[in-house]
Motif scaffolding. Structure first.
Motif, PDB file in Angstrom:
ATOM      1  N   VAL A   1      62.323   8.517  21.499  1.00 36.06           N
ATOM      2  CA  VAL A   1      63.159   8.193  22.653  1.00 36.06           C
ATOM      3  C   VAL A   1      63.651   6.758  22.513  1.00 36.06           C
ATOM      4  N   GLN A   2      64.935   6.605  22.799  1.00 32.82           N
ATOM      5  CA  GLN A   2      65.509   5.258  22.764  1.00 32.82           C
ATOM      6  C   GLN A   2      66.225   4.995  24.072  1.00 32.82           C
ATOM      7  N   LEU A   3      66.092   3.763  24.550  1.00 28.59           N
ATOM      8  CA  LEU A   3      66.746   3.337  25.782  1.00 28.59           C
ATOM      9  C   LEU A   3      67.626   2.143  25.466  1.00 28.59           C
ATOM     10  N   GLN A   4      68.864   2.213  25.907  1.00 27.57           N
ATOM     11  CA  GLN A   4      69.824   1.139  25.648  1.00 27.57           C
ATOM     12  C   GLN A   4      70.346   0.634  26.982  1.00 27.57           C
ATOM     13  N   ALA A   5      69.952  -0.587  27.337  1.00 29.73           N
ATOM     14  CA  ALA A   5      70.389  -1.193  28.597  1.00 29.73           C
ATOM     15  C   ALA A   5      71.622  -2.044  28.362  1.00 29.73           C
ATOM     16  N   SER A   6      72.503  -2.050  29.341  1.00 31.96           N
ATOM     17  CA  SER A   6      73.709  -2.858  29.259  1.00 31.96           C
ATOM     18  C   SER A   6      74.210  -3.172  30.658  1.00 31.96           C
ATOM     19  N   GLY A   7      75.215  -4.058  30.737  1.00 27.34           N
ATOM     20  CA  GLY A   7      75.847  -4.331  32.012  1.00 27.34           C
ATOM     21  C   GLY A   7      75.503  -5.668  32.631  1.00 27.34           C
ATOM     22  N   GLY A   8      74.610  -6.413  32.022  1.00 27.08           N
ATOM     23  CA  GLY A   8      74.254  -7.709  32.581  1.00 27.08           C
ATOM     24  C   GLY A   8      75.386  -8.713  32.433  1.00 27.08           C
TER      25      GLY A   8
ATOM     26  N   SER B   1      73.394  -0.278  33.243  1.00 31.59           N
ATOM     27  CA  SER B   1      73.278   1.085  32.734  1.00 31.59           C
ATOM     28  C   SER B   1      72.121   1.159  31.746  1.00 31.59           C
ATOM     29  N   CYS B   2      71.478   2.313  31.715  1.00 28.44           N
ATOM     30  CA  CYS B   2      70.415   2.560  30.750  1.00 28.44           C
ATOM     31  C   CYS B   2      70.678   3.936  30.139  1.00 28.44           C
ATOM     32  N   ALA B   3      71.156   3.947  28.910  1.00 29.67           N
ATOM     33  CA  ALA B   3      71.454   5.194  28.215  1.00 29.67           C
ATOM     34  C   ALA B   3      70.223   5.645  27.453  1.00 29.67           C
ATOM     35  N   ALA B   4      69.771   6.864  27.728  1.00 31.88           N
ATOM     36  CA  ALA B   4      68.572   7.409  27.094  1.00 31.88           C
ATOM     37  C   ALA B   4      68.960   8.459  26.054  1.00 31.88           C
ATOM     38  N   SER B   5      68.241   8.474  24.962  1.00 29.97           N
ATOM     39  CA  SER B   5      68.511   9.458  23.916  1.00 29.97           C
ATOM     40  C   SER B   5      67.222   9.812  23.194  1.00 29.97           C
ATOM     41  N   GLY B   6      67.265  10.950  22.493  1.00 27.08           N
ATOM     42  CA  GLY B   6      66.138  11.332  21.661  1.00 27.08           C
ATOM     43  C   GLY B   6      65.052  12.098  22.368  1.00 27.08           C
ATOM     44  N   GLY B   7      65.327  12.590  23.566  1.00 26.42           N
ATOM     45  CA  GLY B   7      64.303  13.341  24.269  1.00 26.42           C
ATOM     46  C   GLY B   7      64.879  14.203  25.364  1.00 26.42           C
ATOM     47  N   THR B   8      63.997  14.923  26.038  1.00 28.23           N
ATOM     48  CA  THR B   8      64.374  15.725  27.213  1.00 28.23           C
ATOM     49  C   THR B   8      63.762  15.054  28.418  1.00 28.23           C
ATOM     50  N   PHE B   9      64.597  14.633  29.350  1.00 30.32           N
ATOM     51  CA  PHE B   9      64.147  13.689  30.362  1.00 30.32           C
ATOM     52  C   PHE B   9      63.899  14.307  31.737  1.00 30.32           C
ATOM     53  N   ARG B  10      64.021  15.624  31.843  1.00 26.09           N
ATOM     54  CA  ARG B  10      63.943  16.242  33.170  1.00 26.09           C
ATOM     55  C   ARG B  10      62.616  16.006  33.870  1.00 26.09           C
ATOM     56  N   SER B  11      61.551  15.786  33.125  1.00 21.75           N
ATOM     57  CA  SER B  11      60.241  15.561  33.749  1.00 21.75           C
ATOM     58  C   SER B  11      59.897  14.078  33.857  1.00 21.75           C
ATOM     59  N   TYR B  12      60.782  13.233  33.427  1.00 22.21           N
ATOM     60  CA  TYR B  12      60.497  11.804  33.364  1.00 22.21           C
ATOM     61  C   TYR B  12      60.765  11.119  34.704  1.00 22.21           C
ATOM     62  N   ALA B  13      60.151   9.962  34.843  1.00 24.56           N
ATOM     63  CA  ALA B  13      60.563   8.971  35.826  1.00 24.56           C
ATOM     64  C   ALA B  13      61.144   7.790  35.048  1.00 24.56           C
TER      65      ALA B  13
ATOM     66  N   ARG C   1      55.058   1.656  39.958  1.00 30.81           N
ATOM     67  CA  ARG C   1      55.306   0.226  40.014  1.00 30.81           C
ATOM     68  C   ARG C   1      54.625  -0.510  38.858  1.00 30.81           C
ATOM     69  N   THR C   2      53.780   0.196  38.131  1.00 30.77           N
ATOM     70  CA  THR C   2      52.956  -0.427  37.106  1.00 30.77           C
ATOM     71  C   THR C   2      53.615  -0.318  35.744  1.00 30.77           C
ATOM     72  N   SER C   3      53.948  -1.436  35.149  1.00 34.13           N
ATOM     73  CA  SER C   3      54.676  -1.416  33.884  1.00 34.13           C
ATOM     74  C   SER C   3      53.886  -0.724  32.774  1.00 34.13           C
ATOM     75  N   GLY C   4      52.564  -0.773  32.844  1.00 33.93           N
ATOM     76  CA  GLY C   4      51.749  -0.215  31.781  1.00 33.93           C
ATOM     77  C   GLY C   4      51.805   1.289  31.643  1.00 33.93           C
ATOM     78  N   VAL C   5      52.304   2.004  32.654  1.00 36.67           N
ATOM     79  CA  VAL C   5      52.345   3.468  32.568  1.00 36.67           C
ATOM     80  C   VAL C   5      53.574   3.965  31.829  1.00 36.67           C
ATOM     81  N   TYR C   6      54.518   3.089  31.592  1.00 40.75           N
ATOM     82  CA  TYR C   6      55.771   3.504  30.947  1.00 40.75           C
ATOM     83  C   TYR C   6      55.587   3.604  29.442  1.00 40.75           C
ATOM     84  N   ASP C   7      56.205   4.632  28.877  1.00 33.55           N
ATOM     85  CA  ASP C   7      56.029   4.919  27.463  1.00 33.55           C
ATOM     86  C   ASP C   7      57.109   4.295  26.585  1.00 33.55           C
ATOM     87  N   TYR C   8      58.288   4.121  27.143  1.00 37.51           N
ATOM     88  CA  TYR C   8      59.421   3.630  26.356  1.00 37.51           C
ATOM     89  C   TYR C   8      60.145   2.543  27.131  1.00 37.51           C
ATOM     90  N   TRP C   9      60.633   1.561  26.397  1.00 37.60           N
ATOM     91  CA  TRP C   9      61.337   0.421  27.002  1.00 37.60           C
ATOM     92  C   TRP C   9      62.637   0.150  26.262  1.00 37.60           C
TER      93      TRP C   9
END
Length: 127
Positions: free
Chosen positions: A1-8, A20-32, A109-117
């Motif tokens: 999974v890759q996340l690409q942030a932009s717009g700053g 914007s955060c463009a996500a690729s490389g996975g199926t995101f329907r179950s994600y937060a 709210r906890t950054s440690g639970v996230y798998d991809y950045w």
């Protein structure tokens, strides 16, 4: 999974930006998906989250009423619309993905639970 942030960018106080955060490389329907920010010399701070399935949203008190998180399933993209920006909103903003996606606001709210950045995008608000 890759996340690409932009717009700053650089904006005056009271202005708006959309990240914007463009996500690729996975199926995101179950994600937060979450947005965090980190200012110089400060810890990473939760900003907002959205559950891909159902579109439920959750915000930090500091941005509630000013920021809006949304998602576009067709584009696999999450947005953060930021209005009424303040100098204290200045930070590097990161998007992140949580595979578990459980509906738990304390957890999300906890950054440690996230798998991809994503790599982060700089937002600077001038006074």
């Amino acid at each position: 999974v890759q996340l690409q942030a932009s717009g700053g960018g650089l904006v005056q106080a009271g202005g708006s930006l959309r990240l914007s955060c463009a996500a690729s490389g996975g199926t995101f329907r179950s994600y937060a998906m979450g947005w965090f920010r980190q200012a110089p010399g400060k810890e990473r701070e939760f900003v907002a989250a959205i559950w891909w399935s159902g579109g439920y949203k959750y915000y930090a008190d500091s941005v509630k009423g000013r920021f809006t998180i949304s998602r576009d399933g067709a584009k696999n993209t999450v947005y953060l619309q930021m209005n009424s920006l303040k100098p204290e909103d200045t930070a590097v903003y990161h998007c992140a993905a949580d595979r578990e996606g459980s509906y738990n606001t304390m957890r999300i709210r906890t950054s440690g639970v996230y798998d991809y950045w994503g790599q982060g995008t700089q937002v600077t608000v001038s006074s």
